[in-house]
Design a protein around this motif. Sequence first.
Motif, PDB file in Angstrom:
ATOM      1  N   LEU A 146      -5.259  -3.889  -6.459  1.00 56.16           N
ATOM      2  CA  LEU A 146      -4.179  -4.128  -5.513  1.00 56.16           C
ATOM      3  C   LEU A 146      -3.257  -2.928  -5.539  1.00 56.16           C
ATOM      4  N   ASP A 147      -2.706  -2.589  -4.404  1.00 53.08           N
ATOM      5  CA  ASP A 147      -1.653  -1.585  -4.361  1.00 53.08           C
ATOM      6  C   ASP A 147      -0.636  -2.060  -3.334  1.00 53.08           C
ATOM      7  N   ILE A 148       0.407  -1.299  -3.190  1.00 56.19           N
ATOM      8  CA  ILE A 148       1.455  -1.713  -2.273  1.00 56.19           C
ATOM      9  C   ILE A 148       1.701  -0.608  -1.264  1.00 56.19           C
ATOM     10  N   VAL A 149       1.662  -0.960   0.012  1.00 57.18           N
ATOM     11  CA  VAL A 149       1.952   0.000   1.067  1.00 57.18           C
ATOM     12  C   VAL A 149       2.996  -0.625   1.982  1.00 57.18           C
ATOM     13  N   ASP A 150       4.077   0.079   2.149  1.00 54.28           N
ATOM     14  CA  ASP A 150       5.164  -0.397   3.003  1.00 54.28           C
ATOM     15  C   ASP A 150       5.602  -1.809   2.622  1.00 54.28           C
ATOM     16  N   GLY A 151       5.698  -2.050   1.349  1.00 56.63           N
ATOM     17  CA  GLY A 151       6.211  -3.334   0.878  1.00 56.63           C
ATOM     18  C   GLY A 151       5.222  -4.483   0.954  1.00 56.63           C
ATOM     19  N   ARG A 152       3.966  -4.186   1.254  1.00 67.59           N
ATOM     20  CA  ARG A 152       2.981  -5.258   1.347  1.00 67.59           C
ATOM     21  C   ARG A 152       1.797  -4.989   0.431  1.00 67.59           C
ATOM     22  N   ALA A 153       1.253  -6.066  -0.083  1.00 65.55           N
ATOM     23  CA  ALA A 153       0.072  -5.926  -0.935  1.00 65.55           C
ATOM     24  C   ALA A 153      -1.124  -5.549  -0.070  1.00 65.55           C
ATOM     25  N   VAL A 154      -1.869  -4.571  -0.532  1.00 72.81           N
ATOM     26  CA  VAL A 154      -3.054  -4.129   0.197  1.00 72.81           C
ATOM     27  C   VAL A 154      -4.200  -3.955  -0.796  1.00 72.81           C
ATOM     28  N   ALA A 155      -5.405  -3.828  -0.258  1.00 74.07           N
ATOM     29  CA  ALA A 155      -6.567  -3.575  -1.108  1.00 74.07           C
ATOM     30  C   ALA A 155      -6.800  -2.068  -1.177  1.00 74.07           C
ATOM     31  N   THR A 182       3.636   6.463   5.903  1.00 71.98           N
ATOM     32  CA  THR A 182       2.558   5.703   5.286  1.00 71.98           C
ATOM     33  C   THR A 182       1.537   6.623   4.655  1.00 71.98           C
ATOM     34  N   GLU A 183       1.302   7.769   5.331  1.00 69.17           N
ATOM     35  CA  GLU A 183       0.381   8.753   4.793  1.00 69.17           C
ATOM     36  C   GLU A 183       0.833   9.191   3.400  1.00 69.17           C
ATOM     37  N   GLN A 184       2.123   9.480   3.298  1.00 70.86           N
ATOM     38  CA  GLN A 184       2.661   9.903   2.003  1.00 70.86           C
ATOM     39  C   GLN A 184       2.585   8.758   0.995  1.00 70.86           C
ATOM     40  N   THR A 185       2.844   7.532   1.463  1.00 70.41           N
ATOM     41  CA  THR A 185       2.808   6.374   0.562  1.00 70.41           C
ATOM     42  C   THR A 185       1.424   6.188  -0.044  1.00 70.41           C
ATOM     43  N   VAL A 186       0.378   6.297   0.778  1.00 68.97           N
ATOM     44  CA  VAL A 186      -0.959   6.092   0.225  1.00 68.97           C
ATOM     45  C   VAL A 186      -1.350   7.255  -0.692  1.00 68.97           C
ATOM     46  N   LEU A 187      -0.894   8.460  -0.348  1.00 68.43           N
ATOM     47  CA  LEU A 187      -1.185   9.581  -1.243  1.00 68.43           C
ATOM     48  C   LEU A 187      -0.464   9.379  -2.577  1.00 68.43           C
ATOM     49  N   ASP A 188       0.809   8.957  -2.528  1.00 63.74           N
ATOM     50  CA  ASP A 188       1.550   8.683  -3.765  1.00 63.74           C
ATOM     51  C   ASP A 188       0.824   7.622  -4.596  1.00 63.74           C
ATOM     52  N   GLY A 189       0.352   6.584  -3.904  1.00 65.69           N
ATOM     53  CA  GLY A 189      -0.344   5.506  -4.604  1.00 65.69           C
ATOM     54  C   GLY A 189      -1.619   6.015  -5.272  1.00 65.69           C
ATOM     55  N   HIS A 190      -2.344   6.853  -4.553  1.00 69.11           N
ATOM     56  CA  HIS A 190      -3.575   7.437  -5.085  1.00 69.11           C
ATOM     57  C   HIS A 190      -3.272   8.272  -6.338  1.00 69.11           C
ATOM     58  N   LEU A 191      -2.224   9.081  -6.256  1.00 65.49           N
ATOM     59  CA  LEU A 191      -1.878   9.954  -7.394  1.00 65.49           C
ATOM     60  C   LEU A 191      -1.398   9.126  -8.585  1.00 65.49           C
ATOM     61  N   ARG A 192      -0.620   8.092  -8.302  1.00 66.98           N
ATOM     62  CA  ARG A 192      -0.147   7.227  -9.396  1.00 66.98           C
ATOM     63  C   ARG A 192      -1.321   6.577 -10.104  1.00 66.98           C
ATOM     64  N   ALA A 193      -2.281   6.119  -9.317  1.00 63.99           N
ATOM     65  CA  ALA A 193      -3.433   5.443  -9.913  1.00 63.99           C
ATOM     66  C   ALA A 193      -4.242   6.420 -10.766  1.00 63.99           C
ATOM     67  N   LEU A 194      -4.406   7.652 -10.254  1.00 70.73           N
ATOM     68  CA  LEU A 194      -5.125   8.673 -11.026  1.00 70.73           C
ATOM     69  C   LEU A 194      -4.372   8.985 -12.315  1.00 70.73           C
TER      70      LEU A 194
END
Lengths: 172, 252
Positions: free
Chosen positions: B175-184, B118-130
Motif C-alpha cells: 500500500l502507498d498513499i497518493v494525494d491522501g488516498r490509499a493506492v496499490a 502527483t508525478e512528484q508524489t509517486v516518485l517520492d513514494g518510490h524513493l522512500r520505498a527504495l
Amino acid sequence: MPRPSFASVALPHLDAAYNLARWLLRDATEAEDAVQDALLRALKYFPSFRGGDGRAWLLQIVRNAAYDRLATKHGKEIALSLDDGEASPADFVHDPGDDPETALVRKQDRAQLDALLASLPVELREAVVLCDLEELSYRDIALITGSPVGTVMSRLWRGRRALRRAARAGEL
Amino acid sequence: MSDDRHQELRLLVQADCDGELTPRDAAAVAAHLEECTDCRALHRNLLVIKEGVHANVSYHEAPDHFRRRMETMFAANAPKQPGRRRQWGGWIGSFGVGAALAAILVLLVSAPRGDNGTEQTVLDGHLRALQSGHLYEVASSDQHTVKPWFDGRLDFAPPVKDLAAQGFPLKGGRLDIVDGRAVAALVYNRAKHVIDLYVVHRQNTGEASPREATRNGYNIISWSDGEIVYWAVSDLNRRELGEFVRDWRATP
C-alpha cells in the motif's frame, strides 16, 4: 498557526494504537494490519479532525478497525459479547467487599495475568485496557467505544470483578 | 439498603479509585467509607486490582519494523520540513556513494509541487520505498496471491498482472498513499532495476494515452483506462519502461 500534519498528530500515538489493537485482536500480525487500516482511515478523516489531543481520536478509529476484523473472523464472539447493556443488579449482589485474596494480583506472573485479561469478553477487556493501561478518562473511553459513560463504568466493574474472581479461584 | 443503591455506591467507589470524582463527591465517598466496612474493603480491593493490572499486564509497544513501515508510509503526508538535510546521513549510510549522490541530486533538484504534483508524489513514494527497503508488504510472483492481498485494504480491486513471460517478473505489492488516498503499488523487476506501478482509482478521469516524463533521472509513464490511473516509475531507461507499459496494457 499552521495546521499540524497528519504524521505529527497520529504517529506519536502509534504505541497506544498498537497496544489497543493487540489487546482487542490478541494477535500481533492482525494488530499491525488493523493499525495500518486505521491510519489509512484516519488520514481520510483528517480534514475533519478539529485539533487537540489526537490520541482518543485515533484510538476510536483503531477500535473500529479492530472490531471490523473481529466481526469478519470471529462473528460469533462479537455477536455474543455485544449483548451487554447496563449492569444488572445481579452483577453486584454476590460481591463481598472483603477479599484479601485479591492481593494475589500483586504477585502474579505477568504471563498469567496477561492470559486472564485476554480471556475476558472483548468489551470488558477494552475498558480495562483503556482505563488501566492507557489511563484514559471515562469520558475518553466512552468516546472511543461509542458507549455512554454509565456503560463504561459497568464494564470496568465487571471486568475487574472477573479478574478478582479468577484470583480468588486460584486461576492465577 | 436496596440493591440499586448499592450498585450506585459501588460504581461511585470505583469512580473514586479511578480519580473521576469531583472533590465534593470524593469527600462524600470518603465519609461513607468511614462508616461502611464493605465499601472500605471494596475500595481497597479495587485499588489493588487496578494497580496490579497497571503494573503487571503487558503494554504492547509497536514493534520496530512496524513503526518504521508506518513512518515511511505516513511521513510523506507531513509538510516538507526545513530539517530535511538531516536525512543525508541515513541515506548515505544505507546506500553507498552512488545512491547517495543521486539522493542529494533529488534533494537539490526537487521542484516544488505544481501541476505535476502527483508525478512528484509517486516518485517520492518510490524513493522512500527504495530507501527504507520496504518495497513490498506482500512478496510474491503469483498474481493470485498479490491481488487478494489488497482485498479489504483498498476501496477498489486493483488489476494485477504477471509479466514474467515478457521479462518483467512480478515481485510483490504494497500500500502507498497518493494525494491522501490509499493506492496499490505493484513491484516488478527488469534485470536489477525496480519498476513501481502505482494503481490509483479515480472516477471519471477519461482515458488517457501514455505520457512520459523524466524527473531527477527517473522515468515516469502515466496513463489512464478511464477508471484507473497508472504511474510506472523506475530508473530503467525510457525505451524499456515503455515496453513494460505496452506489455501491461496488452495483457488481459
